[in-house]
Design a protein around this motif. Structure first.
Motif, PDB file in Angstrom:
ATOM      1  N   PRO A  94       0.710  -1.055   0.042  1.00 21.63           N
ATOM      2  CA  PRO A  94      -0.052   0.084   0.210  1.00 21.63           C
ATOM      3  C   PRO A  94       0.724   1.225   0.093  1.00 21.63           C
ATOM      4  CG  PRO A  94      -0.655  -1.609   1.736  1.00 21.63           C
ATOM      5  CD  PRO A  94       0.417  -2.135   1.132  1.00 21.63           C
ATOM      6  N   VAL A  95       0.193   2.393  -0.510  1.00 25.40           N
ATOM      7  CA  VAL A  95       1.082   3.700  -0.416  1.00 25.40           C
ATOM      8  C   VAL A  95       0.300   4.430   0.670  1.00 25.40           C
ATOM      9  CG1 VAL A  95       1.539   5.658  -1.909  1.00 25.40           C
ATOM     10  CG2 VAL A  95       1.547   3.368  -2.954  1.00 25.40           C
ATOM     11  N   ARG A 121      -4.304   6.192   2.756  1.00 29.70           N
ATOM     12  CA  ARG A 121      -3.609   4.860   2.690  1.00 29.70           C
ATOM     13  C   ARG A 121      -4.458   4.175   1.479  1.00 29.70           C
ATOM     14  NH1 ARG A 121      -1.109   0.540   5.669  1.00 29.70           N
ATOM     15  NH2 ARG A 121      -1.657  -1.492   4.762  1.00 29.70           N
ATOM     16  N   ARG A 122      -3.650   3.794   0.356  1.00 32.51           N
ATOM     17  CA  ARG A 122      -4.412   3.257  -0.883  1.00 32.51           C
ATOM     18  C   ARG A 122      -3.698   2.042  -1.223  1.00 32.51           C
ATOM     19  NH1 ARG A 122      -3.695   8.234  -4.852  1.00 32.51           N
ATOM     20  NH2 ARG A 122      -1.606   8.564  -3.812  1.00 32.51           N
ATOM     21  N   SER A 123      -4.554   1.156  -1.672  1.00 37.14           N
ATOM     22  CA  SER A 123      -4.322  -0.307  -2.203  1.00 37.14           C
ATOM     23  C   SER A 123      -4.943  -0.554  -3.501  1.00 37.14           C
ATOM     24  CB  SER A 123      -4.256  -1.077  -1.037  1.00 37.14           C
ATOM     25  OG  SER A 123      -3.897  -0.868   0.256  1.00 37.14           O
ATOM     26  N   LEU A 124      -4.336  -1.825  -4.002  1.00 33.89           N
ATOM     27  CA  LEU A 124      -4.919  -2.256  -5.237  1.00 33.89           C
ATOM     28  C   LEU A 124      -5.129  -3.717  -4.914  1.00 33.89           C
ATOM     29  CD1 LEU A 124      -3.390  -0.351  -8.022  1.00 33.89           C
ATOM     30  CD2 LEU A 124      -5.742  -0.233  -7.311  1.00 33.89           C
ATOM     31  N   VAL A 139      -8.603   0.308  -2.909  1.00 30.36           N
ATOM     32  CA  VAL A 139      -9.244   0.654  -1.543  1.00 30.36           C
ATOM     33  C   VAL A 139      -8.626   2.081  -1.033  1.00 30.36           C
ATOM     34  CG1 VAL A 139      -9.651   0.150   0.736  1.00 30.36           C
ATOM     35  CG2 VAL A 139      -9.936  -1.779  -1.154  1.00 30.36           C
ATOM     36  N   ALA A 140      -9.261   3.165  -0.798  1.00 30.42           N
ATOM     37  CA  ALA A 140      -8.539   4.236  -0.185  1.00 30.42           C
ATOM     38  C   ALA A 140      -9.264   4.610   1.132  1.00 30.42           C
ATOM     39  CB  ALA A 140      -9.004   5.417  -1.221  1.00 30.42           C
ATOM     40  N   VAL A 141      -8.231   4.607   1.888  1.00 29.96           N
ATOM     41  CA  VAL A 141      -8.534   4.944   3.452  1.00 29.96           C
ATOM     42  C   VAL A 141      -8.204   6.232   3.902  1.00 29.96           C
ATOM     43  CG1 VAL A 141      -8.599   3.895   5.857  1.00 29.96           C
ATOM     44  CG2 VAL A 141      -8.575   2.445   3.909  1.00 29.96           C
ATOM     45  N   VAL A 142      -9.318   7.219   4.065  1.00 36.79           N
ATOM     46  CA  VAL A 142      -8.727   8.434   4.430  1.00 36.79           C
ATOM     47  C   VAL A 142      -9.258   8.658   5.971  1.00 36.79           C
ATOM     48  CG1 VAL A 142      -9.035  10.870   4.210  1.00 36.79           C
ATOM     49  CG2 VAL A 142      -9.515   9.058   2.129  1.00 36.79           C
ATOM     50  N   ARG A 143      -7.986   8.776   6.738  1.00 34.79           N
ATOM     51  CA  ARG A 143      -8.220   9.312   8.090  1.00 34.79           C
ATOM     52  C   ARG A 143      -8.468  10.366   8.467  1.00 34.79           C
ATOM     53  NH1 ARG A 143      -7.140   5.853  12.776  1.00 34.79           N
ATOM     54  NH2 ARG A 143      -5.955   4.460  11.623  1.00 34.79           N
ATOM     55  N   MET A 144      -9.552  11.079   8.994  1.00 31.12           N
ATOM     56  CA  MET A 144      -9.759  12.398   9.549  1.00 31.12           C
ATOM     57  C   MET A 144      -9.542  12.558  11.038  1.00 31.12           C
ATOM     58  SD  MET A 144     -10.173  13.640   6.392  1.00 31.12           S
ATOM     59  CE  MET A 144     -10.846  15.358   6.871  1.00 31.12           C
ATOM     60  N   PRO A 145      -9.281  13.860  11.188  1.00 30.61           N
ATOM     61  CA  PRO A 145      -9.085  14.134  12.856  1.00 30.61           C
ATOM     62  C   PRO A 145     -10.303  14.113  13.580  1.00 30.61           C
ATOM     63  CG  PRO A 145      -8.382  15.959  11.321  1.00 30.61           C
ATOM     64  CD  PRO A 145      -9.007  15.182  10.452  1.00 30.61           C
ATOM     65  N   THR A 146     -11.392  13.989  13.032  1.00 31.51           N
ATOM     66  CA  THR A 146     -12.719  13.834  13.836  1.00 31.51           C
ATOM     67  C   THR A 146     -13.396  12.884  13.060  1.00 31.51           C
ATOM     68  OG1 THR A 146     -13.960  15.789  13.384  1.00 31.51           O
ATOM     69  CG2 THR A 146     -12.535  15.787  15.101  1.00 31.51           C
ATOM     70  N   GLN A 147     -14.573  12.128  13.703  1.00 29.17           N
ATOM     71  CA  GLN A 147     -15.436  11.619  13.017  1.00 29.17           C
ATOM     72  C   GLN A 147     -16.446  12.271  12.350  1.00 29.17           C
ATOM     73  OE1 GLN A 147     -17.533   8.638  15.446  1.00 29.17           O
ATOM     74  NE2 GLN A 147     -18.931   7.989  13.765  1.00 29.17           N
ATOM     75  N   GLY A 234      -7.487  -3.886   2.898  1.00 33.56           N
ATOM     76  CA  GLY A 234      -6.883  -2.663   2.854  1.00 33.56           C
ATOM     77  C   GLY A 234      -6.608  -1.621   3.746  1.00 33.56           C
ATOM     78  N   LEU A 235      -7.522  -2.168   4.885  1.00 33.42           N
ATOM     79  CA  LEU A 235      -7.284  -1.306   6.199  1.00 33.42           C
ATOM     80  C   LEU A 235      -6.053  -0.941   6.901  1.00 33.42           C
ATOM     81  CD1 LEU A 235     -11.043  -1.642   7.825  1.00 33.42           C
ATOM     82  CD2 LEU A 235      -9.958   0.110   6.301  1.00 33.42           C
ATOM     83  N   GLY A 236      -5.556  -2.322   6.969  1.00 29.91           N
ATOM     84  CA  GLY A 236      -4.286  -2.387   7.801  1.00 29.91           C
ATOM     85  C   GLY A 236      -4.496  -2.322   9.178  1.00 29.91           C
TER      86      GLY A 236
END
Length: 237
Positions: A94-95, A121-124, A139-147, A234-236
């Motif tokens: 993943p990148v 975090r992006r994966s194929l 699969v793109a996982v965008v982590r934000m500061p808050t929900q 892809g979440l890791g």
């Protein structure tokens, strides 16, 4: 001369009694030694022991017949939820990035510029449809500061014509004979706390990756994306 054991000559024959013949006892035996009674007691004890062994053996056999050992369940390490499709990593690891705005377009880019993400975090992955067609999933996982930030980003991403998070194919990963981006079909998103998971799926075969074909098979490709999100692909960590 009087014979040994004969009655005295002056004693009537009817009054004479033969001397008592004492019992011969084994050496070392005390008073009251009774060999016959000792043997009888020994036989009784041995008999009771044999009966006890028989009862215990019978009880153990009863337990074995009526309570057979149950097979033990084999346990394994923690795994994700079971899914329909088996996903294989495509094109390496993943990148991970920290500038989400630099890897997004249009309104999503504007939002991420004013609400910076924590990480991207992006994966194929590839998998097979039931008909045998091979597809590729981003699969793109965008982590934000808050929900709250993650929820607002999802609402924007789910709308049409608002832009998107760029997948790795769009940014240079080559799929031989396949698409140059994965933004045309098979979209699914889900929230996991402060993380927004965006999944896109298209055909690996470029001959199938046409606008008309994607429209007809939209549900099948969406189902793959939804299954990947369900499994946490892809979440890791």
């Amino acid at each position: 001369m009087q014979a040994l054991g004969a009655p005295p000559p002056d004693m009537p024959a009817g009054d004479y009694q033969q001397p008592y013949a004492y019992e011969r006892r084994p050496a070392g035996s005390g008073a009251g030694f009774r060999p016959d009674r000792s043997k009888l007691l020994d036989y009784k004890l041995k008999g009771l022991g044999l009966v006890g062994v028989a009862l215990v053996s019978g009880f153990i056999w009863f337990l074995i017949r009526n309570n057979p050992a149950q097979p033990q369940a084999h346990t394994s390490g923690p795994t994700g939820p079971a899914g329909v499709y088996v996903f294989q990593p495509y094109s390496g690891a993943p990148v991970t990035d920290t500038d989400c705005a630099a890897h997004s377009t249009d309104k999503l880019r504007v939002f991420l510029e004013s609400h910076p993400c924590v990480s991207l975090r992006r994966s194929l992955f590839t998998t097979m449809l039931t008909g045998g067609q091979k597809v590729i999933t981003s699969v793109a996982v965008v982590r934000m500061p808050t929900q709250t930030d993650a929820t607002q980003l999802q609402a924007l991403s789910d709308r049409d014509a608002t832009g998107h998070i760029k997948d790795l194919v769009e940014e240079g990963t080559v799929v031989p004979g396949g698409p140059t981006s994965l933004q045309n079909a098979g979209y699914h998103s889900t929230l996991r706390g402060t993380r927004l998971v965006i999944v896109m799926t298209e055909y690996v075969d470029g001959n199938l990756d046409t606008a008309g074909n994607l429209d007809r098979h939209d549900k099948a490709l969406k189902a793959v994306s939804a299954d990947a999100a369900k499994q946490g692909v892809g979440l890791g960590n």
